[in-house]
Scaffold this active site. Structure first.
Site, PDB file in Angstrom:
ATOM      1  CE  LYS A   1      -1.960  -0.965   3.942  1.00 22.23           C
ATOM      2  NZ  LYS A   1      -1.252  -2.225   4.246  1.00 22.23           N
TER       3      LYS A   1
ATOM      4  NE  ARG B   1      -3.889  -0.955   9.982  1.00 18.74           N
ATOM      5  CZ  ARG B   1      -2.823  -0.428   9.391  1.00 18.74           C
ATOM      6  NH1 ARG B   1      -2.778   0.847   9.105  1.00 18.74           N
ATOM      7  NH2 ARG B   1      -1.801  -1.192   9.087  1.00 18.74           N
TER       8      ARG B   1
ATOM      9  NE  ARG C   1       7.297  -2.920   6.191  1.00 19.75           N
ATOM     10  CZ  ARG C   1       5.978  -2.756   6.280  1.00 19.75           C
ATOM     11  NH1 ARG C   1       5.312  -2.126   5.330  1.00 19.75           N
ATOM     12  NH2 ARG C   1       5.345  -3.237   7.322  1.00 19.75           N
TER      13      ARG C   1
ATOM     14  NE  ARG D   1       6.778  -0.644  10.233  1.00 25.46           N
ATOM     15  CZ  ARG D   1       5.611  -0.573   9.586  1.00 25.46           C
ATOM     16  NH1 ARG D   1       5.560  -0.012   8.396  1.00 25.46           N
ATOM     17  NH2 ARG D   1       4.528  -1.078  10.115  1.00 25.46           N
TER      18      ARG D   1
ATOM     19  NE  ARG E   1       2.018  -4.929  11.544  1.00 21.38           N
ATOM     20  CZ  ARG E   1       3.028  -4.602  10.735  1.00 21.38           C
ATOM     21  NH1 ARG E   1       4.213  -5.147  10.926  1.00 21.38           N
ATOM     22  NH2 ARG E   1       2.856  -3.747   9.777  1.00 21.38           N
TER      23      ARG E   1
HETATM   24  P1  ADP Z   1       1.617  -1.510   7.423  1.00 23.35           P
HETATM   25  O1  ADP Z   1       2.003  -0.510   6.348  1.00 23.35           O
HETATM   26  O2  ADP Z   1       2.621  -2.579   7.557  1.00 23.35           O
HETATM   27  O3  ADP Z   1       0.231  -2.027   7.249  1.00 23.35           O
HETATM   28  P2  ADP Z   1       1.307   0.828   9.053  1.00 23.35           P
HETATM   29  O4  ADP Z   1       2.536   1.618   8.948  1.00 23.35           O
HETATM   30  O5  ADP Z   1       0.146   1.243   8.221  1.00 23.35           O
HETATM   31  O6  ADP Z   1       1.652  -0.695   8.779  1.00 23.35           O
HETATM   32  O7  ADP Z   1       0.813   0.773  10.555  1.00 23.35           O
HETATM   33  C1  ADP Z   1       1.680   0.350  11.587  1.00 23.35           C
HETATM   34  C2  ADP Z   1       0.871   0.252  12.871  1.00 23.35           C
HETATM   35  O8  ADP Z   1       0.331   1.535  13.206  1.00 23.35           O
HETATM   36  C3  ADP Z   1      -0.330  -0.670  12.814  1.00 23.35           C
HETATM   37  O9  ADP Z   1       0.010  -2.018  13.057  1.00 23.35           O
HETATM   38  C4  ADP Z   1      -1.200  -0.094  13.919  1.00 23.35           C
HETATM   39  O10 ADP Z   1      -0.735  -0.469  15.205  1.00 23.35           O
HETATM   40  C5  ADP Z   1      -0.973   1.405  13.777  1.00 23.35           C
HETATM   41  N1  ADP Z   1      -1.958   2.039  12.890  1.00 23.35           N
HETATM   42  C6  ADP Z   1      -1.689   2.650  11.700  1.00 23.35           C
HETATM   43  N2  ADP Z   1      -2.829   3.133  11.164  1.00 23.35           N
HETATM   44  C7  ADP Z   1      -3.830   2.809  12.024  1.00 23.35           C
HETATM   45  C8  ADP Z   1      -5.246   3.015  12.028  1.00 23.35           C
HETATM   46  N3  ADP Z   1      -5.878   3.633  11.017  1.00 23.35           N
HETATM   47  N4  ADP Z   1      -5.945   2.550  13.079  1.00 23.35           N
HETATM   48  C9  ADP Z   1      -5.345   1.919  14.095  1.00 23.35           C
HETATM   49  N5  ADP Z   1      -4.027   1.684  14.150  1.00 23.35           N
HETATM   50  C10 ADP Z   1      -3.270   2.124  13.134  1.00 23.35           C
HETATM   51  P1  ADP Z   2       2.265  -1.785   3.216  1.00 24.74           P
HETATM   52  O1  ADP Z   2       2.300  -0.282   3.181  1.00 24.74           O
HETATM   53  O2  ADP Z   2       1.034  -2.351   2.578  1.00 24.74           O
HETATM   54  O3  ADP Z   2       2.497  -2.335   4.570  1.00 24.74           O
HETATM   55  P2  ADP Z   2       4.832  -1.640   1.810  1.00 24.74           P
HETATM   56  O4  ADP Z   2       4.549  -0.721   0.674  1.00 24.74           O
HETATM   57  O5  ADP Z   2       5.619  -1.118   2.942  1.00 24.74           O
HETATM   58  O6  ADP Z   2       3.454  -2.318   2.309  1.00 24.74           O
HETATM   59  O7  ADP Z   2       5.548  -2.954   1.206  1.00 24.74           O
HETATM   60  C1  ADP Z   2       5.923  -4.040   2.058  1.00 24.74           C
HETATM   61  C2  ADP Z   2       7.275  -4.594   1.604  1.00 24.74           C
HETATM   62  O8  ADP Z   2       7.140  -5.214   0.318  1.00 24.74           O
HETATM   63  C3  ADP Z   2       8.357  -3.541   1.435  1.00 24.74           C
HETATM   64  O9  ADP Z   2       9.591  -4.130   1.751  1.00 24.74           O
HETATM   65  C4  ADP Z   2       8.284  -3.190  -0.039  1.00 24.74           C
HETATM   66  O10 ADP Z   2       9.521  -2.690  -0.516  1.00 24.74           O
HETATM   67  C5  ADP Z   2       7.953  -4.546  -0.657  1.00 24.74           C
HETATM   68  N1  ADP Z   2       7.102  -4.435  -1.859  1.00 24.74           N
HETATM   69  C6  ADP Z   2       6.170  -3.509  -2.166  1.00 24.74           C
HETATM   70  N2  ADP Z   2       5.593  -3.747  -3.360  1.00 24.74           N
HETATM   71  C7  ADP Z   2       6.176  -4.891  -3.831  1.00 24.74           C
HETATM   72  C8  ADP Z   2       5.988  -5.691  -5.019  1.00 24.74           C
HETATM   73  N3  ADP Z   2       5.088  -5.356  -5.946  1.00 24.74           N
HETATM   74  N4  ADP Z   2       6.751  -6.797  -5.154  1.00 24.74           N
HETATM   75  C9  ADP Z   2       7.652  -7.147  -4.190  1.00 24.74           C
HETATM   76  N5  ADP Z   2       7.872  -6.459  -3.052  1.00 24.74           N
HETATM   77  C10 ADP Z   2       7.135  -5.340  -2.868  1.00 24.74           C
END
Ligand code: ADP
Ligand code: ADP
Ligand code: ZN
Length: 214
Positions: free
Chosen positions: A13, A88, A127, A160, A171
């Site tokens: 995302k 979320r 990541r 992270r 998660r």
């Molecule tokens: P990822 O990109 O791996 O899905 P995020 O960076 O979006 O993770 O979020 C990391 C953490 O921050 C989540 O696991 C949660 O604890 C918190 N978080 C982020 N956005 C929200 C939200 N909209 N509501 C509740 N918790 C959130």
């Molecule tokens: P989210 O915001 O949904 O948690 P991220 O954008 O941080 O996800 O991506 C999660 C991990 O996967 C990161 O290490 C990113 O560089 C990698 N990634 C993202 N898109 C792709 C893809 N299309 N193919 C392989 N790896 C990817």
């Protein structure tokens, strides 16, 4: 253009949201980035959020809703924005809709980036994130030019705390339980679009641009 990114943690995302923001010139609003910035600065919000984030749990709705509603009301959001990591939960989505209703606005697209759980742990363990600018990389799939250094801003990259395999499993469970219901929520509003997130980063982006329009 008002866009919501849906999908499991690690689906890509953030990666796609950044590319969308750059191409269409709209702000990328990541609640995860906002919380991490607050943790880094040691704010009260950051301290509260961290206790949940470290356990792989969602931060309570009341700590996140007002923050996002304020943010989307800012002037730079007049032409749209891409929300990444929010909403979320169903109550978060309802609060956002209520706030947008008052302004006579609505979400145009909810992009659901689909990646099976099997691929997620691999993506998360590889990541690497930049705490300064929010960029994310993958040690195998999306490497930086210089190992450990952000291509965009030159800062150091981190693994992270919440990307440890045990926390990732937690998660994923939280995602299926609390966030996945949003797919039907936005389907009912006729703004949901499915995106195959297993493709290469650039191919996923091409599919998204075809949906959003050039
Ligand atoms: P990822 O990109 O791996 O899905 P995020 O960076 O979006 O993770 O979020 C990391 C953490 O921050 C989540 O696991 C949660 O604890 C918190 N978080 C982020 N956005 C929200 C939200 N909209 N509501 C509740 N918790 C959130
Ligand atoms: P989210 O915001 O949904 O948690 P991220 O954008 O941080 O996800 O991506 C999660 C991990 O996967 C990161 O290490 C990113 O560089 C990698 N990634 C993202 N898109 C792709 C893809 N299309 N193919 C392989 N790896 C990817
Ligand atoms: Zn950076």
């Amino acid at each position: 253009m008002k866009i919501i990114m849906l999908g499991a943690p690690g689906a890509g995302k953030g990666t796609q949201a950044k590319m969308i923001a750059d191409k269409y010139g709209i702000p990328h609003i990541s609640t995860g980035d906002i919380f991490r910035a607050n943790i880094k600065e040691g704010t009260e919000l950051g301290q509260k959020a961290k206790t949940y984030m470290d356990q792989g749990l969602l931060v309570p709705d009341e700590l996140v809703v007002d923050l996002v509603v304020d943010r989307v009301g800012k002037e730079d959001c007049a032409n749209g924005y891409v929300l990444d990591g929010f909403p979320r939960t169903i109550p978060q989505a309802e609060s956002l809709d209520a706030a947008l209703d008052k302004l006579g606005e609505k979400i145009d697209f909810a992009l659901n980036v689909e990646v099976p759980d099997e691929n997620i742990v691999n993506r998360m363990s590889g990541r690497r994130a930049c705490v300064s600018c929010g960029a994310t990389y993958h040690i195998v799939h999306i490497p930086t030019k210089v190992e450990g250094i952000c291509d965009r801003c030159g800062s150091e990259l981190i693994l992270r705390d919440d990307d440890k395999p045990e926390t990732v499993q937690k998660r994923l469970g939280v995602y299926h339980e609390q966030t996945q219901p949003l797919i039907d929520y936005y389907k009912a509003k006729e703004v949901l679009v499915e995106v195959d997130g297993t493709k290469d980063m650039q191919d996923v982006f091409t599919d998204i641009v075809n949906i959003l329009g050039a």
